[in-house]
Design a protein around this motif. Structure first.
Motif, PDB file in Angstrom:
ATOM      1  N   HIS A   1      42.423 -52.594  40.791  1.00 13.19           N
ATOM      2  CA  HIS A   1      42.489 -51.789  39.569  1.00 13.19           C
ATOM      3  C   HIS A   1      41.982 -52.598  38.380  1.00 13.19           C
ATOM      4  CE1 HIS A   1      45.030 -48.655  37.152  1.00 13.19           C
ATOM      5  NE2 HIS A   1      43.805 -48.775  36.699  1.00 13.19           N
ATOM      6  N   CYS A   2      42.420 -53.852  38.280  1.00 13.49           N
ATOM      7  CA  CYS A   2      41.927 -54.728  37.210  1.00 13.49           C
ATOM      8  C   CYS A   2      40.442 -55.021  37.378  1.00 13.49           C
ATOM      9  CB  CYS A   2      42.719 -56.030  37.201  1.00 13.49           C
ATOM     10  SG  CYS A   2      44.437 -55.857  36.687  1.00 13.49           S
TER      11      CYS A   2
ATOM     12  N   ASN B   1      46.587 -53.429  42.583  1.00 13.80           N
ATOM     13  CA  ASN B   1      46.518 -53.823  41.174  1.00 13.80           C
ATOM     14  C   ASN B   1      45.375 -54.790  40.925  1.00 13.80           C
ATOM     15  OD1 ASN B   1      48.939 -53.000  39.191  1.00 13.80           O
ATOM     16  ND2 ASN B   1      49.693 -53.031  41.291  1.00 13.80           N
TER      17      ASN B   1
ATOM     18  N   VAL C   1      47.091 -54.802  34.346  1.00 14.75           N
ATOM     19  CA  VAL C   1      46.253 -53.604  34.268  1.00 14.75           C
ATOM     20  C   VAL C   1      46.151 -53.109  32.826  1.00 14.75           C
ATOM     21  CG1 VAL C   1      45.996 -51.239  35.113  1.00 14.75           C
ATOM     22  CG2 VAL C   1      46.865 -53.013  36.636  1.00 14.75           C
TER      23      VAL C   1
ATOM     24  N   CYS D   1      39.236 -53.878  33.899  1.00 12.79           N
ATOM     25  CA  CYS D   1      39.521 -54.978  32.973  1.00 12.79           C
ATOM     26  C   CYS D   1      38.413 -56.026  33.009  1.00 12.79           C
ATOM     27  CB  CYS D   1      40.863 -55.634  33.299  1.00 12.79           C
ATOM     28  SG  CYS D   1      42.251 -54.479  33.330  1.00 12.79           S
TER      29      CYS D   1
END
Length: 588
Positions: free
Chosen positions: A305-306, A302, A271, A310
């Motif tokens: 989230h990435c 996660n 992350v 990202c």
């Protein structure tokens, strides 16, 4: 006749067996001392990583003695508890994973421990959290004053303390001193060198642990299972996912047990890498599947989230990751830089949508990865919301409110996509919260779909939830006149909520556009009645509008309806008094 030679020989034989003490000491004292020096007894130093706040030292006198993990009733041993300050884990969500680093570390002290007094001094100082003074015992007292070369267990206790508190610089300095003196290095010393980096609050020490792994590989030192766990934690703290993947491959070749919470440190590190985090988290997830490690909701959150924050980094490396896990030859991706539309919006000639989470991963009809730049595109690569939810169901993982919030933020900004996600939530009975519905209303307000945004209040009532102040702050942007504002304020009052400065500022922005003077007067009256502490932004916006009203040309003012012209004039008279009242209140 006994000669001097016979007497000396007899005395030496008594000394070797320890019987000479019985001639000059009480029996109990002599027996105790002789018992302590028995070759069957070894002194141990033990650290329990399950509770970093305790160090146990076994010094050899009473109570039960455990030899190699088994009880031995033939010997006695005492345990002294030494309190060491506990240090909170940086990743609070991984608090339970510390149980996987439990290790009763044993340092075997020599039979005749000539440096026991220094060892006891160091233990006492570490108990009092005086690390610098404990280091002075080695560097000043032993080396300079007494000219005593510290033994391996002296360095080991200091290195392990540095590992527990997260002090990598001092831990590796002590380890370097050990190597220069050619002392014995236990496997647990390596473990705590990695833990010193993993427990450090700042991500430093990456090059040091890389050099340490290279040295161990060169010398043929095999990493034990728990040392590998500590290495994964250290690489996760430093954000080096590729090094962590290499450690996972090392553990796979040796069939070591890999606990899920230890891998979670690497997920958290993905992350933090905004440029390559999506590629890393996908590589890590596919590696977990390959190792037959069952993911949990933390790993999926996660992953999402990435997906939201990202990028995938180099397209060539991303394609190599997919090829590593079985991307078919007829499903290769193009990596050219030709311009294309948003990939998630292309629906023509769709035969099979991409899904890189599947086994094997597939890109479907997609051939160009150069323009995968938005969260919407990255979610499309995962198969969309349906693909992620399907992967969760396959792994027997129930989505939570955080997962559906991430899916909402990454999904297409259309009401149809939101409706489909609401259907998934209803079908799977996901326990959503107010934050999820606030996200829906915010997206609809940005699309100027004000009527649909207000439907969120009805959705909350159907779910048995109550809106919070952020819900009404968002809905305040839908109030175009004073009637809408009063309805919203009445709704707030029914839930026992008071208007906020953010809400009133949104009211003012809408009122300034059309010179809605009655709307502006209502807002100023609310500030005065509720005695709200407005910020500088609020006062500046009203001040600028006041100056704008003073500078309205007479020709323009005559074009306004009479009631609006009267309202502007009344506002210009009212505002100076209101401003002085607010300034006086702020000073007091």
């Amino acid at each position: 006749m006994l000669t001097v030679y016979h007497c000396k020989t007899f005395w030496c034989s008594l000394s070797r067996c320890g019987a000479a003490r019985f001639l000059f000491e009480p029996t109990a004292v002599a027996h105790r001392r002789n018992f302590q020096q028995s070759p069957d007894l070894l002194s141990y130093y033990k650290v329990d990583d399950a509770d970093v706040s305790q160090i146990f030292v076994e010094d050899g006198s009473r109570t039960c003695f455990r030899k190699h993990g088994k009880d031995s009733n033939s010997t006695l041993r005492s345990t002294t508890n030494i309190a060491i300050p506990s240090h909170q884990n940086k990743f609070n969500s991984l608090k339970d994973s510390d149980v996987y680093l439990q290790d009763k570390i044993m340092i075997k002290l020599p039979r005749r421990c000539r440096q026991k007094k220094y060892f006891d001094m160091i233990i006492k100082l570490l108990q009092e959290r005086r690390l610098s003074e404990a280091l002075d015992v080695v560097q000043v007292t032993m080396l300079k004053r007494d000219c005593v070369k510290p033994d391996y267990y002296i360095y080991s206790i200091l290195i392990k303390y540095c590992g527990l508190i997260g002090h990598p610089d001092m831990a590796f300095k002590l380890y370097t001193d050990m190597m220069k003196q050619g002392l014995f290095v236990e496997q647990t010393v390596y473990l705590h060198l990695f833990l010193s980096v993993g427990n450090c609050s700042s991500p430093n020490g990456l090059q040091a642990i890389r050099d340490l792994l290279a040295f161990m590989n060169e010398k043929g030192v095999e990493l034990e299972t728990k040392t590998c766990w500590a290495a994964l934690r250290a690489f996760g703290q430093c954000g080096s996912i590729e090094d962590g993947i290499r450690v996972l491959d090392y553990m796979e070749t040796r069939e070591m047990y890999i606990p899920l919470p230890v891998i979670s440190y690497l997920f958290r590190a993905c992350v933090l890498d905004k440029l390559n985090g999506f590629r890393y988290v996908l590589l890590l997830y596919k590696t977990m599947v390959k190792l037959k490690i069952k993911p949990e909701i933390y790993q999926f959150n996660n992953l999402l989230h990435c997906t939201r924050d990202c990028h995938l980094g180099s397209v060539e490396k991303f394609v190599s990751v997919l090829n590593r896990f079985g991307l078919q030859n007829d499903d290769r991706a193009s990596i050219d830089n030709k311009s294309c539309e948003n990939v998630s919006m292309r629906t023509n000639s769709i035969r099979q949508p991409p899904n890189v989470l599947s086994d094997p991963p597939t890109l479907g009809f997609l051939r160009n990865l150069a323009n995968i730049k938005t969260a919407q595109d990255r979610l499309f690569l995962l198969g969309g919301a349906e693909g992620v939810i399907g992967e969760m169901i396959k792994c027997n993982v129930e989505p939570d409110s955080s997962a559906v919030c991430y899916l909402l933020q990454c999904g297409p900004n259309t009401i149809s996509a939101e409706t489909k996600l609401l259907e998934i939530v209803e079908r799977l009975k996901v326990p959503v919260n107010v934050r999820f519905f606030n996200g829906i209303s915010r997206r609809r307000v940005r699309r100027q779909e004000h009527t649909e945004a207000k439907e969120v209040l009805t959705m909350l009532k159907m779910k048995g939830l109550e809106p919070d102040k952020y819900t009404f702050d968002i809905l305040s942007m839908t109030c175009k006149d004073v009637a809408d504002a009063m309805d919203l304020l009445d709704e707030m009052d029914s839930y026992g909520l008071k208007p906020t400065v953010v809400l009133l500022n949104c009211f003012l922005m809408n009122a300034f556009k059309d010179y809605q003077m009655d709307f502006i007067n209502v807002v100023l009256d609310i500030v005065d009645r509720e005695q709200l502490e407005v910020d500088s932004r609020f006062i500046t916006s009203v001040e600028n509008f006041f100056k704008k009203c003073l500078n309205i040309p007479m020709t323009t003012l005559n074009r306004f309806p009479p009631e609006k012209t009267n309202g502007i004039q009344e506002f210009c008279k009212k505002y100076p008094k209101w401003r002085s009242t607010i300034q006086t209140r702020n000073v007091n």
